[in-house]
Scaffold this motif. Structure first.
Motif, PDB file in Angstrom:
ATOM      1  N   ILE A   1      39.369  42.443  28.408  1.00 56.22           N
ATOM      2  CA  ILE A   1      40.233  42.796  27.797  1.00 56.22           C
ATOM      3  C   ILE A   1      39.295  44.157  27.977  1.00 56.22           C
ATOM      4  CG2 ILE A   1      40.277  44.145  25.543  1.00 56.22           C
ATOM      5  CD1 ILE A   1      41.608  42.122  24.583  1.00 56.22           C
ATOM      6  N   VAL A   2      37.802  44.445  27.546  1.00 59.29           N
ATOM      7  CA  VAL A   2      37.031  45.219  27.818  1.00 59.29           C
ATOM      8  C   VAL A   2      37.210  45.810  29.428  1.00 59.29           C
ATOM      9  CG1 VAL A   2      34.459  45.527  27.827  1.00 59.29           C
ATOM     10  CG2 VAL A   2      35.225  44.608  25.723  1.00 59.29           C
ATOM     11  N   ASN A   3      36.788  44.780  30.239  1.00 66.52           N
ATOM     12  CA  ASN A   3      36.875  45.466  31.967  1.00 66.52           C
ATOM     13  C   ASN A   3      39.048  46.405  32.121  1.00 66.52           C
ATOM     14  OD1 ASN A   3      34.687  45.131  32.870  1.00 66.52           O
ATOM     15  ND2 ASN A   3      35.004  42.534  33.126  1.00 66.52           N
ATOM     16  N   PHE A   4      39.597  46.081  31.595  1.00 69.90           N
ATOM     17  CA  PHE A   4      40.995  46.852  31.296  1.00 69.90           C
ATOM     18  C   PHE A   4      40.269  47.449  30.715  1.00 69.90           C
ATOM     19  CE2 PHE A   4      44.690  47.337  29.080  1.00 69.90           C
ATOM     20  CZ  PHE A   4      45.292  48.184  30.082  1.00 69.90           C
ATOM     21  N   LEU A   5      40.078  47.682  29.187  1.00 70.14           N
ATOM     22  CA  LEU A   5      39.507  49.398  28.875  1.00 70.14           C
ATOM     23  C   LEU A   5      38.785  50.615  29.776  1.00 70.14           C
ATOM     24  CD1 LEU A   5      39.478  48.357  25.026  1.00 70.14           C
ATOM     25  CD2 LEU A   5      41.386  49.937  26.078  1.00 70.14           C
TER      26      LEU A   5
END
Length: 580
Positions: A99-103
């Motif tokens: 999720i963090v890398n997606f953001l």
């Protein structure tokens, strides 16, 4: 080599993240092996219970076997609980990285990406992340667990009867072929489901963000009806997917039932012939009972794997950004107290009509500059280009002797204070909204109060029971547009930097308040570069330099006095209709 870290969302990347928890995964494997070894004992105990305990009427053996089975059940349950908890822990952690890398990937997108439609898609992608987490925590665990059980009990089935073992293998191959044939249809329906679901989210977001306009024009019912139509389409697609899954699993269940019937039939036939003992028959029945669940899990895993892969592919596509500047090595230091030079810059939102065209301008450091023009003249676009929020199609912008292209956006914006027309107050404390700091020890309260005073909003803040700590939007702490704009100006003023970019910063202020705030800003920023985008002649005439834009082109530049003397576009458009 590029200066930005690239992420490709794939199962390879997911499993590389899981390697961070190699010790936990090793423990899961060990628990799986222990769990499997314990389960192997059960069919042999069942066989012994019948062939030795019951036939020999030996109650001690029956009791001993019963105690052994209870202990095995306790051990299997404990191992299974701990194994699942470990995998869920790892899955949740890995999904957090995703999720963090997606953001990070989404935030890298250009300024123009963040429209309401894309916001709806982006929110929907979080459901994809949750589906991946579900796959990692439950489905993957069930898959490996099912593989082990099928291998163990399949071998046991072959040990008890080769014929029964081959019946089991042939029918399971047929099951796998059937599910594979249905995958393409599922993929098509799932893609449609995502698109319609994203559209429904977009409609809902527009409904809330535009509620004032919708209420003003009595459009609430129409928009709700529109959302209902989209949601109905989404529900239909969900029902189609459910129907498809029902068809798939009805065939699966039918083949599984036929498989079990044949196995029991041949086992019973062998028992009658005397080639199989009654204890072996019961053991086979137990093995079938133990095989049914893992076979079902294994068959279910195929569509679950497909769902997770579709989600990964969609996320990967969403964050893909082909950036020609990825290979640029950015400089570490932004030139201080430097002029801003715009050289023949052009930018288009659409291919047919440039928003700004061939603009050249020089902004000396420490000067106040007005970018003047009517609505749609390209003023805001030019400011966004100078802020590097968007990239020019042609031409170049320089800070001193350094091209803006070789200065990272992060470094450049650290030296800029900005108000855009899209700027807003967050649902946080006033303190955070001014400073963007959660830690009170890192803020200069004296400077905060000074900025609030200069922006004519201090009395409003001090009248609140919690003062700087009042939460915007909570406990009836709401601000008028004029008050919100003054808080945004205080935010801009609080940041002590070299360059200030303000886009229509006084549009919501009354004339008296605007004059006081504008005068205070000019005094506070007299040794800074101040660039104000405006359509107000009264603002422009008090700036050091005026750049007049028309339909994306720079038509005149100079001071108020020089442009007034020329008697050209500046005079005709603005002085002929000067504000009262």
């Amino acid at each position: 080599m590029g200066n930005r870290e690239q992420f490709k969302f794939s199962f390879g990347y997911v499993f590389s993240l899981m390697r961070r928890y190699s010790s936990g995964i090793a423990l899961i494997i060990a628990l799986n092996i222990l769990w499997s070894l314990l389960q192997i004992c059960i069919p042999f105990l069942t066989k012994a219970l019948v062939d030795q305990g019951i036939e020999n009427r030996d109650k001690e053996i029956v009791v001993l076997i019963l105690i052994s089975q209870i202990l095995l059940f306790i051990g299997i349950t404990i191992a299974d609980i701990y194994r699942k908890w470990l995998l869920r822990h790892i899955g949740v952690r890995v999904n957090l990285f995703l999720i963090v890398n997606f953001l990070k990937g989404i935030i890298r997108k250009p300024f123009t990406f963040f429209n309401v439609h894309e916001q709806g898609n982006t929110v929907q992608h979080f459901n994809d992340n949750l589906r991946i987490e579900q796959f990692l925590t439950n489905n993957t665990s069930d898959f490996f667990n099912a593989l082990i059980k099928i291998f163990i009990y399949g071998v046991l089935l072959f040990i008890f009867s080769v014929t029964l073992g081959w019946i089991f293998v042939i029918f399971n191959v047929l099951l796998a072929i059937w599910v594979s044939l249905c995958m393409e249809t599922r993929e098509h329906v799932d893609d449609l489901r995502f698109e319609v679901s994203a559209e429904a989210r977009t409609e809902l977001m527009e409904l809330f963000t535009g509620i004032i306009d919708l209420k003003s024009y009595n459009q609430e019912k129409n928009r709700i009806n529109r959302w209902d139509q989209v949601q109905s389409s989404f529900s239909s697609l969900r029902l189609n997917l459910i129907r498809l899954n029902q068809i798939i699993f009805s065939v699966i269940n039918g083949l599984a039932e036929l498989r079990d019937i044949l196995i029991i039939f041949f086992a019973a036939w062998a028992t009658i012939d005397g080639t199989m003992t009654l204890g072996t028959l019961l053991a086979v029945q137990y093995i079938l009972g133990q095989l049914n669940e893992p076979v079902n899990k294994l068959i279910e895993f195929l569509p679950q794997y497909q769902d997770a892969k579709l989600s990964l592919d969609r996320i990967n596509k969403a964050i893909t950004l082909e950036d020609p500047d990825d290979d640029i090595v950015y400089i570490d230091n932004v030139p201080r107290s430097a002029d801003i030079q715009v050289d023949n810059v052009t930018y288009s939102y659409s291919p047919n009509k440039p928003a700004v065209k061939n603009i050249t301008m020089n902004i000396p450091f420490g000067k106040s500059v007005a970018i003047l023009g009517e609505s749609g003249s390209g003023k805001s676009t030019l400011m966004r280009l100078m802020l590097k929020l968007i990239r020019a199609d042609d031409g170049a912008i320089s800070i001193g002797t350094k091209k803006l292209d070789i200065i990272s956006s992060e470094q450049w914006l650290n030296h800029c204070s900005v108000i855009l027309q899209e700027s807003l107050l967050f649902h946080r404390s006033i303190l955070y909204n001014i400073t963007f700091e959660n830690d009170e020890s890192k803020v200069d309260k004296e400077r905060i109060y000074r900025c609030l005073e200069k922006c004519m909003i201090l009395d409003v803040v001090e009248s609140l029971p919690q003062g700087l700590y009042a939460m915007v939007g909570a406990d009836h702490v709401n601000f008028s547009k004029g008050q919100a704009q003054r808080l945004l100006l205080a935010r801009a003023l609080y940041k002590d930097v070299d360059y200030y970019f303000l886009d229509e910063p006084f549009s919501a202020l009354d004339r008296i308040t605007y004059r006081k705030v504008f005068k205070n800003l000019r005094e506070e920023l007299k040794n800074k570069t101040l660039i104000i985008v405006t359509h107000k002649m009264e603002v422009a005439m008090k700036m050091d330099v005026i750049y007049l834009l028309e339909e994306g082109e720079l038509v005149e530049s100079g001071t108020h006095e020089s442009l007034s003397t020329l008697g050209n576009r500046y005079t005709k458009i603005f002085l002929s209709d000067e504000e009262d």
